[in-house]
Design a protein around this motif. Structure first.
Motif, PDB file in Angstrom:
ATOM      1  N   HIS A 149      -5.290   2.834   1.485  1.00 27.71           N
ATOM      2  CA  HIS A 149      -5.808   2.639   0.135  1.00 27.71           C
ATOM      3  C   HIS A 149      -4.720   2.049  -0.771  1.00 27.71           C
ATOM      4  N   GLU A 150      -5.027   0.901  -1.374  1.00 28.01           N
ATOM      5  CA  GLU A 150      -4.111   0.187  -2.280  1.00 28.01           C
ATOM      6  C   GLU A 150      -2.842  -0.327  -1.596  1.00 28.01           C
ATOM      7  N   ALA A 151      -2.811  -0.334  -0.274  1.00 34.79           N
ATOM      8  CA  ALA A 151      -1.655  -0.906   0.442  1.00 34.79           C
ATOM      9  C   ALA A 151      -1.675  -2.429   0.298  1.00 34.79           C
ATOM     10  N   ASN A 152      -0.501  -3.019   0.214  1.00 34.67           N
ATOM     11  CA  ASN A 152      -0.362  -4.473   0.071  1.00 34.67           C
ATOM     12  C   ASN A 152      -0.117  -5.082   1.448  1.00 34.67           C
ATOM     13  N   LEU A 153      -1.140  -5.803   1.952  1.00 34.22           N
ATOM     14  CA  LEU A 153      -1.048  -6.420   3.275  1.00 34.22           C
ATOM     15  C   LEU A 153      -1.075  -7.947   3.187  1.00 34.22           C
ATOM     16  N   ARG A 154      -0.743  -8.471   2.019  1.00 35.35           N
ATOM     17  CA  ARG A 154      -0.812  -9.914   1.807  1.00 35.35           C
ATOM     18  C   ARG A 154       0.154 -10.664   2.726  1.00 35.35           C
ATOM     19  N   GLY A 155      -0.395 -11.602   3.456  1.00 34.01           N
ATOM     20  CA  GLY A 155       0.434 -12.425   4.338  1.00 34.01           C
ATOM     21  C   GLY A 155       0.880 -11.734   5.610  1.00 34.01           C
ATOM     22  N   ALA A 156       0.381 -10.522   5.853  1.00 40.49           N
ATOM     23  CA  ALA A 156       0.770  -9.789   7.069  1.00 40.49           C
ATOM     24  C   ALA A 156       0.083 -10.375   8.303  1.00 40.49           C
ATOM     25  N   ASN A 157       0.770 -10.305   9.425  1.00 42.92           N
ATOM     26  CA  ASN A 157       0.180 -10.739  10.697  1.00 42.92           C
ATOM     27  C   ASN A 157      -0.596  -9.569  11.287  1.00 42.92           C
ATOM     28  N   LEU A 158      -1.939  -9.673  11.258  1.00 41.80           N
ATOM     29  CA  LEU A 158      -2.803  -8.574  11.710  1.00 41.80           C
ATOM     30  C   LEU A 158      -3.466  -8.867  13.056  1.00 41.80           C
ATOM     31  N   LYS A 159      -2.902  -9.802  13.804  1.00 41.79           N
ATOM     32  CA  LYS A 159      -3.483 -10.187  15.090  1.00 41.79           C
ATOM     33  C   LYS A 159      -3.546  -8.982  16.044  1.00 41.79           C
ATOM     34  N   ASP A 160      -4.763  -8.710  16.530  1.00 40.19           N
ATOM     35  CA  ASP A 160      -5.021  -7.628  17.511  1.00 40.19           C
ATOM     36  C   ASP A 160      -4.637  -6.243  16.996  1.00 40.19           C
ATOM     37  N   ALA A 161      -4.459  -6.078  15.678  1.00 42.99           N
ATOM     38  CA  ALA A 161      -4.165  -4.749  15.119  1.00 42.99           C
ATOM     39  C   ALA A 161      -5.431  -3.892  15.170  1.00 42.99           C
ATOM     40  N   LEU A 208       6.555  -4.614  12.992  1.00 40.65           N
ATOM     41  CA  LEU A 208       5.866  -3.421  13.482  1.00 40.65           C
ATOM     42  C   LEU A 208       4.997  -3.750  14.699  1.00 40.65           C
ATOM     43  N   LYS A 209       5.396  -4.769  15.415  1.00 40.10           N
ATOM     44  CA  LYS A 209       4.633  -5.206  16.581  1.00 40.10           C
ATOM     45  C   LYS A 209       4.559  -4.080  17.621  1.00 40.10           C
ATOM     46  N   ASN A 210       3.333  -3.801  18.074  1.00 42.53           N
ATOM     47  CA  ASN A 210       3.085  -2.742  19.083  1.00 42.53           C
ATOM     48  C   ASN A 210       3.461  -1.342  18.611  1.00 42.53           C
ATOM     49  N   ALA A 211       3.650  -1.153  17.308  1.00 37.87           N
ATOM     50  CA  ALA A 211       4.011   0.175  16.796  1.00 37.87           C
ATOM     51  C   ALA A 211       2.780   1.074  16.729  1.00 37.87           C
ATOM     52  N   ASN A 212       3.012   2.379  16.807  1.00 40.33           N
ATOM     53  CA  ASN A 212       1.946   3.373  16.701  1.00 40.33           C
ATOM     54  C   ASN A 212       1.980   3.971  15.296  1.00 40.33           C
ATOM     55  N   LEU A 213       0.998   3.581  14.467  1.00 39.59           N
ATOM     56  CA  LEU A 213       0.884   4.107  13.103  1.00 39.59           C
ATOM     57  C   LEU A 213      -0.439   4.863  12.933  1.00 39.59           C
ATOM     58  N   LYS A 214      -0.863   5.523  13.994  1.00 38.71           N
ATOM     59  CA  LYS A 214      -2.112   6.282  13.954  1.00 38.71           C
ATOM     60  C   LYS A 214      -2.007   7.442  12.962  1.00 38.71           C
ATOM     61  N   ASN A 215      -3.094   7.614  12.179  1.00 43.35           N
ATOM     62  CA  ASN A 215      -3.212   8.763  11.268  1.00 43.35           C
ATOM     63  C   ASN A 215      -2.051   8.860  10.271  1.00 43.35           C
ATOM     64  N   CYS A 216      -1.532   7.716   9.855  1.00 52.02           N
ATOM     65  CA  CYS A 216      -0.439   7.699   8.867  1.00 52.02           C
ATOM     66  C   CYS A 216      -1.002   7.579   7.448  1.00 52.02           C
ATOM     67  N   ASP A 217      -0.311   8.173   6.496  1.00 52.70           N
ATOM     68  CA  ASP A 217      -0.631   7.979   5.083  1.00 52.70           C
ATOM     69  C   ASP A 217       0.190   6.788   4.598  1.00 52.70           C
ATOM     70  N   LEU A 218      -0.504   5.650   4.401  1.00 53.42           N
ATOM     71  CA  LEU A 218       0.151   4.416   3.945  1.00 53.42           C
ATOM     72  C   LEU A 218      -0.398   3.990   2.588  1.00 53.42           C
ATOM     73  N   ARG A 219      -0.828   4.963   1.801  1.00 55.03           N
ATOM     74  CA  ARG A 219      -1.382   4.651   0.478  1.00 55.03           C
ATOM     75  C   ARG A 219      -0.328   3.948  -0.383  1.00 55.03           C
ATOM     76  N   ALA A 220      -0.711   2.806  -0.947  1.00 54.83           N
ATOM     77  CA  ALA A 220       0.161   2.021  -1.833  1.00 54.83           C
ATOM     78  C   ALA A 220       1.427   1.516  -1.139  1.00 54.83           C
TER      79      ALA A 220
END
Length: 206
Positions: free
Chosen positions: A179-191, A148-160
């Motif tokens: 809320h309750e989203a699983n982001l374990r091990g995700a690359n969050l650089k500059d997100a 999802l590099k450089n993707a636009n996920l503004k105002n998205c419902d990503l619950r769970a």
């Protein structure tokens, strides 16, 4: 000599992508409960906007640059399909299976992935690099190891939603609900996480 050149350069119907009319003819001739097989079919550039395409098998299909605005693709198989630069704004994608599909640069504003009956859209390993998913309802979607590099996920419902191991580098998640989203091990650089609806807990990322 000219006739020989013409015959050699002649484009056969088999090499041309299917048109909107071809798809509509197939839909009309089949029951809405039948699973249409479009596996490996070339539909590049076709306008399939607002069509009911539920349950169709598009595995390995070429849907590059397709116009699918407002189309219903719920419970379709899009595994390893090429939807790069396709337009899917306002599309219905409930329970869709798009494992390892290529959606790079696709426009997917206000899409709905959330099935009230509880079936999860499976987008594991999908390529959404540079895609625009702003305002989409993606609750419980499986995006494990997705790009999802450089993707636009503004105002998205990503619950769970499952984003474990996903590449979210420079991804814009401003105003989204994780809320309750699983982001374990995700690359969050500059997100970007501005104006989050719910606070992001460390337990979600570790």
């Amino acid at each position: 000599m000219l006739e020989q050149i013409i015959s050699q350069s002649k484009i056969t119907r088999d090499s041309l992508p299917l048109t909107r009319r071809d798809v509509i003819d197939a839909l009309i001739k089949s029951s809405y409960t039948a699973e249409l097989r479009f596996q490996g079919v070339n539909l590049s550039g076709s306008d399939l906007s607002r069509l009911d395409l539920r349950f169709i098998n598009f595995k390995y299909a070429n849907l590059q640059g397709c116009k699918l605005t407002g189309a219903n693709l719920s419970w379709c198989c899009l595994e390893r399909a090429d939807l790069s630069h396709a337009i899917l704004d306002n599309a219905q994608l409930l329970g869709v299976k798009s494992v390892c599909a290529n959606l790079e640069g696709a426009t997917m504003k206000n899409c709905n992935f959330k099935d009230p009956a509880g079936s999860r859209a499976n987008m594991e390993g999908v390529n959404l690099k540079g895609a625009n998913l702003e305002g989409s309802d993606m609750g419980s979607v499986n995006l494990r190891v997705a790009t999802l590099k450089n993707a636009n996920l503004k105002n998205c419902d990503l619950r769970a939603a499952v984003l474990a191991g996903a590449d979210l580098e420079s991804c814009d998640l401003s105003g989204s609900d994780l809320h309750e989203a699983n982001l374990r091990g995700a690359n969050l650089k500059d997100a970007a996480f501005e104006l989050m609806l719910t606070p992001l807990h460390m337990s979600q990322t570790l």
